[in-house]
Write a protein that holds these residues in place. Structure first.
Motif, PDB file in Angstrom:
ATOM      1  N   LYS A  67      91.663 -13.155 130.461  1.00 52.12           N
ATOM      2  CA  LYS A  67      91.621 -13.012 131.796  1.00 52.12           C
ATOM      3  C   LYS A  67      92.609 -14.649 131.787  1.00 52.12           C
ATOM      4  N   LEU A  68      92.905 -15.831 131.975  1.00 51.15           N
ATOM      5  CA  LEU A  68      93.604 -16.440 131.805  1.00 51.15           C
ATOM      6  C   LEU A  68      95.339 -16.610 131.379  1.00 51.15           C
ATOM      7  N   LEU A  69      95.841 -15.605 130.491  1.00 54.20           N
ATOM      8  CA  LEU A  69      97.194 -15.085 130.744  1.00 54.20           C
ATOM      9  C   LEU A  69      97.369 -14.263 131.308  1.00 54.20           C
ATOM     10  N   GLY A  70      96.512 -13.864 132.436  1.00 58.06           N
ATOM     11  CA  GLY A  70      96.584 -12.401 133.850  1.00 58.06           C
ATOM     12  C   GLY A  70      96.733 -13.389 135.105  1.00 58.06           C
ATOM     13  N   SER A  71      96.374 -14.221 135.248  1.00 59.29           N
ATOM     14  CA  SER A  71      96.377 -15.258 135.684  1.00 59.29           C
ATOM     15  C   SER A  71      97.544 -16.467 135.735  1.00 59.29           C
ATOM     16  N   GLY A  72      98.245 -16.675 134.745  1.00 58.70           N
ATOM     17  CA  GLY A  72      99.247 -17.687 134.890  1.00 58.70           C
ATOM     18  C   GLY A  72      98.994 -18.815 134.816  1.00 58.70           C
ATOM     19  N   LEU A  73      97.631 -19.029 134.541  1.00 57.87           N
ATOM     20  CA  LEU A  73      97.090 -20.197 133.890  1.00 57.87           C
ATOM     21  C   LEU A  73      97.612 -21.089 132.398  1.00 57.87           C
ATOM     22  N   ILE A  74      97.883 -20.462 131.046  1.00 58.10           N
ATOM     23  CA  ILE A  74      99.091 -20.202 130.034  1.00 58.10           C
ATOM     24  C   ILE A  74      99.730 -19.486 129.264  1.00 58.10           C
ATOM     25  N   ARG A  75     100.175 -19.875 128.335  1.00 55.03           N
ATOM     26  CA  ARG A  75     101.111 -19.167 127.930  1.00 55.03           C
ATOM     27  C   ARG A  75     100.902 -18.312 126.584  1.00 55.03           C
ATOM     28  N   CYS A  76     101.490 -17.701 125.615  1.00 54.89           N
ATOM     29  CA  CYS A  76     100.964 -17.017 124.901  1.00 54.89           C
ATOM     30  C   CYS A  76     102.560 -17.533 123.484  1.00 54.89           C
ATOM     31  N   LEU A  77     102.801 -18.146 122.448  1.00 53.49           N
ATOM     32  CA  LEU A  77     103.587 -18.527 121.816  1.00 53.49           C
ATOM     33  C   LEU A  77     103.472 -17.810 120.519  1.00 53.49           C
ATOM     34  N   SER A  78     104.586 -16.993 119.989  1.00 56.67           N
ATOM     35  CA  SER A  78     104.269 -16.414 118.869  1.00 56.67           C
ATOM     36  C   SER A  78     105.146 -16.854 117.758  1.00 56.67           C
ATOM     37  N   GLN A  79     104.652 -17.054 116.686  1.00 55.78           N
ATOM     38  CA  GLN A  79     105.533 -17.814 115.266  1.00 55.78           C
ATOM     39  C   GLN A  79     105.190 -16.777 114.486  1.00 55.78           C
ATOM     40  N   GLY A  80     105.751 -16.267 114.288  1.00 56.53           N
ATOM     41  CA  GLY A  80     105.766 -14.966 112.352  1.00 56.53           C
ATOM     42  C   GLY A  80     104.366 -13.996 112.835  1.00 56.53           C
ATOM     43  N   ARG A  81     103.665 -14.470 112.085  1.00 55.07           N
ATOM     44  CA  ARG A  81     102.242 -13.777 113.024  1.00 55.07           C
ATOM     45  C   ARG A  81     100.635 -14.646 113.458  1.00 55.07           C
ATOM     46  N   HIS A  82     101.172 -15.439 113.356  1.00 60.37           N
ATOM     47  CA  HIS A  82     100.301 -16.492 114.562  1.00 60.37           C
ATOM     48  C   HIS A  82     100.528 -16.390 115.892  1.00 60.37           C
ATOM     49  N   ARG A  83      99.152 -16.327 116.934  1.00 61.95           N
ATOM     50  CA  ARG A  83      99.929 -16.360 117.990  1.00 61.95           C
ATOM     51  C   ARG A  83      99.161 -17.852 118.818  1.00 61.95           C
ATOM     52  N   TYR A  84     100.259 -18.454 119.619  1.00 63.93           N
ATOM     53  CA  TYR A  84      99.387 -19.639 120.117  1.00 63.93           C
ATOM     54  C   TYR A  84      99.049 -20.162 121.232  1.00 63.93           C
ATOM     55  N   TYR A  85      98.298 -20.796 121.946  1.00 66.15           N
ATOM     56  CA  TYR A  85      98.185 -20.761 123.353  1.00 66.15           C
ATOM     57  C   TYR A  85      97.678 -22.213 123.670  1.00 66.15           C
ATOM     58  N   SER A  86      98.619 -22.056 125.115  1.00 64.29           N
ATOM     59  CA  SER A  86      99.533 -23.849 125.486  1.00 64.29           C
ATOM     60  C   SER A  86      98.781 -23.444 127.307  1.00 64.29           C
ATOM     61  N   LEU A  87      98.985 -25.155 127.867  1.00 69.76           N
ATOM     62  CA  LEU A  87      98.784 -24.560 129.563  1.00 69.76           C
ATOM     63  C   LEU A  87     100.369 -23.856 129.668  1.00 69.76           C
ATOM     64  N   ASN A  89     102.191 -25.117 132.160  1.00 66.82           N
ATOM     65  CA  ASN A  89     102.863 -25.540 132.807  1.00 66.82           C
ATOM     66  C   ASN A  89     102.036 -26.508 132.769  1.00 66.82           C
ATOM     67  N   ARG A  90     102.926 -27.884 133.714  1.00 66.15           N
ATOM     68  CA  ARG A  90     102.646 -29.839 133.998  1.00 66.15           C
ATOM     69  C   ARG A  90     101.831 -29.270 135.192  1.00 66.15           C
ATOM     70  N   GLU A  91     102.662 -28.511 135.946  1.00 70.41           N
ATOM     71  CA  GLU A  91     101.350 -28.173 137.479  1.00 70.41           C
ATOM     72  C   GLU A  91      99.951 -27.717 137.299  1.00 70.41           C
ATOM     73  N   ILE A  92      99.658 -26.383 136.285  1.00 70.29           N
ATOM     74  CA  ILE A  92      98.796 -26.240 135.168  1.00 70.29           C
ATOM     75  C   ILE A  92      97.889 -27.883 135.387  1.00 70.29           C
ATOM     76  N   ALA A  93      98.450 -28.532 134.632  1.00 69.55           N
ATOM     77  CA  ALA A  93      97.295 -29.935 133.607  1.00 69.55           C
ATOM     78  C   ALA A  93      96.814 -30.291 135.050  1.00 69.55           C
ATOM     79  N   GLY A  94      98.126 -30.403 136.355  1.00 75.13           N
ATOM     80  CA  GLY A  94      97.845 -31.506 137.177  1.00 75.13           C
ATOM     81  C   GLY A  94      97.293 -30.156 138.165  1.00 75.13           C
ATOM     82  N   LEU A  95      96.500 -29.599 138.036  1.00 77.86           N
ATOM     83  CA  LEU A  95      95.845 -28.362 139.015  1.00 77.86           C
ATOM     84  C   LEU A  95      94.216 -28.966 138.014  1.00 77.86           C
TER      85      LEU A  95
END
Length: 238
Positions: A67-87, A89-95
């Motif tokens: 749900k958060l990915l679909g709304s553009g609030l977070i992004r998913c980063l893949s590294q090997g078999r692992h997936r990591y989530y972060s905000l 961008n900075r604008e979302i942090a400000g929000l």
């Protein structure tokens, strides 16, 4: 010139309204809000770590992250078999920071319920927030290192920060500096590229320390001495 209801209906765009509704819907769940608040420390988290923070099952966390990915609030980063989530961008942090402030103001007037460890010093994505940050900002304005609106470093301020070892970007891709309303103190702290660079210096010099996975920052003994001397921060209250 204002549109009548009929004129509005004849020109249905609705894209912005729908996008805003999607963001609001993504925020309308305590578990998802807990995840977003955890990501305010600026790190990338795994789904398992975020499920622990939100106190929900990993399978449930997966749906919330979608749900958060679909709304553009977070992004998913893949590294090997692992997936990591972060905000996203900075604008979302400000929000999120602004939403915290609005939520606090919506509560009945009373003593602040913000945990003391967060109120004293914490990260606001990539810059410093809390009592210490507000004190630093107030000093910089009084010493005329910043313009009164907080949107520009003065020549004196730039020289002083560079002298301290702050690594200012000569061509920042975002605002060089800006006032950021502190949601617990209801006053401003320093944001923008200069705010991020200042926090990086404080951490590098070990004036502040941070446990991985937590927003709160601890002012070290070395840091108390330096911040008192350089920014006149008063630590007698703690």
């Amino acid at each position: 010139m204002s549109l009548t209801r009929k004129q509005y209906d004849e020109h249905p765009d609705g894209g912005l309204e729908q996008a805003m509704s999607a963001v609001a819907a993504a925020l309308a769940d305590p578990s998802r809000v807990s995840m977003l608040c955890a990501l305010m420390d600026g790190r990338a988290w795994t789904a398992t770590e975020l499920s622990v923070v939100a106190d929900i099952a990993p399978s449930t966390a997966s749906g919330h992250l979608t749900k958060l990915l679909g709304s553009g609030l977070i992004r998913c980063l893949s590294q090997g078999r692992h997936r990591y989530y972060s905000l996203a961008n900075r604008e979302i942090a400000g929000l999120i920071e602004n939403l915290m402030g609005v939520s606090m103001r919506a509560q009945p007037a009373r003593a602040s319920s913000t945990p003391l460890r967060l109120r004293h010093a914490r990260t606001c994505y990539d810059h410093l927030a809390g009592e210490v940050a507000v004190g630093v900002y107030a000093f910089m304005v009084e010493a005329q290192w910043l313009t009164t609106d907080g949107n520009t470093l003065t020549p004196e301020g730039r020289e002083q920060l560079l002298g301290l070892g702050v690594k200012l970007n000569p061509r920042p891709r975002r605002k060089a500096c800006c006032p950021c309303l502190d949601w617990s103190e209801r006053r401003y702290h320093l944001g923008g590229d200069a705010g991020a660079a200042l926090l990086a210096l404080f951490l590098e010099k070990r004036w502040l320390s941070q446990a991985p996975g937590y927003r709160e920052l601890t002012v070290t003994e070395r840091g108390r001495t330096a911040l008192q001397q350089l920014f006149r921060i008063d630590f007698t209250y703690c």
